[in-house]
Write a protein that holds these residues in place. Structure first.
Motif: not given
Length: 258
Positions: A235-257
């Motif tokens: 379960v924690a590994l799934v959370g880690l993978l979601c966190g890694l996706r967030l990290y990889s997309q952080r610049e685009r997500l911040m620009a969109a917000s």
């Protein structure tokens, strides 16, 4: 303060149960909830909601929630924080039982619980410099890594000497997840939706996901006993993978917000 109060309450209840029946726990909970309500009523003043933009104040709760849930970054954050916090459910429900089955005394179990919360409080009190230097995006990834590590080792039923440092990892698996989640909710939610974003995050991670994890923990313990920590590692590994996706997309997500 909440974590420190948790330690005080556990110690107090422990002494109280030496002279009182177990129903004293229920009395304690009711009195504490009543005091919380009274303090909220008489100590907190009347405040407006400056975080709600004027053009959204007339929207209903469901309409505001729909806007929030259409935000990609926020949804991925919910998944990450929800899984990382839910991975603690088996630990909360069955750790004492598992430790006692392995011959540990009630006092030792209490010390193990206490050191985990002490580590959590210490990080929240003195870890601000690390928090600012690393940033919430990487903090969430770090929390995921330590969560997977913690529950993976716990699944092998380590000896007592190793349980103490593993309990100290609560500062990372819980406290770091909590702090990173708070900051990222503020960064990723649209303007005027920050309070709603924090409320949904808390209700989902500590309510829905933790509740599901606790319900599932009974069956997991029946099948796997102490090895059930391995399921929490997944379960924690799934959370880690979601966190890694967030990290990889952080610049685009911040620009969109913005």
């Amino acid at each position: 303060m909440g974590s420190a109060s948790f330690i005080v309450a556990n110690i107090t209840i422990g002494f109280l149960l030496l002279v009182a029946p177990s129903d004293a726990i229920l009395i304690w909970i009711v009195v504490a909830a009543l005091m919380c309500g009274l303090c909220a009523r008489f100590l907190l003043g009347q405040h407006t909601r400056p975080d709600i933009a004027p053009d959204t104040q007339r929207e209903g709760g469901l309409a505001r929630l729909k806007v929030l849930m259409r935000d990609e970054g926020y949804v991925w954050l919910l998944l990450a924080v929800g899984c990382l916090q839910a991975s603690h459910s088996f630990y909360y429900a069955f750790s004492t039982i598992i430790w006692k089955e392995r011959g540990l005394s009630s006092d030792t179990c209490g010390y193990l619980w206490a050191i985990g919360v002490v580590a959590e409080v210490a990080f929240m009190a003195f870890g601000e410099g690390l928090h600012r230097q690393v940033g919430p995006w990487r903090m969430l990834v770090i929390a995921g890594v330590f969560s997977v590590l913690r529950w993976s080792i716990m699944a092998f039923l380590p000896p007592l000497w190793l349980l103490y440092p593993l309990q100290c990892l609560h500062a990372f698996s819980f406290a770091v997840t909590f702090l990173a989640g708070l900051e990222l909710v503020h960064r990723l939610t649209p303007k005027g939706y920050q309070s709603l974003g924090q409320t949904v995050n808390a209700a989902y991670a500590n309510g829905v996901m933790m509740g599901i994890g606790t319900l599932a923990s009974g069956g997991i313990y029946t099948l796997l006993a102490g090895r059930g920590y391995g399921v929490m590692a997944v379960v924690a590994l799934v959370g880690l993978l979601c966190g890694l996706r967030l990290y990889s997309q952080r610049e685009r997500l911040m620009a969109a917000s913005v």
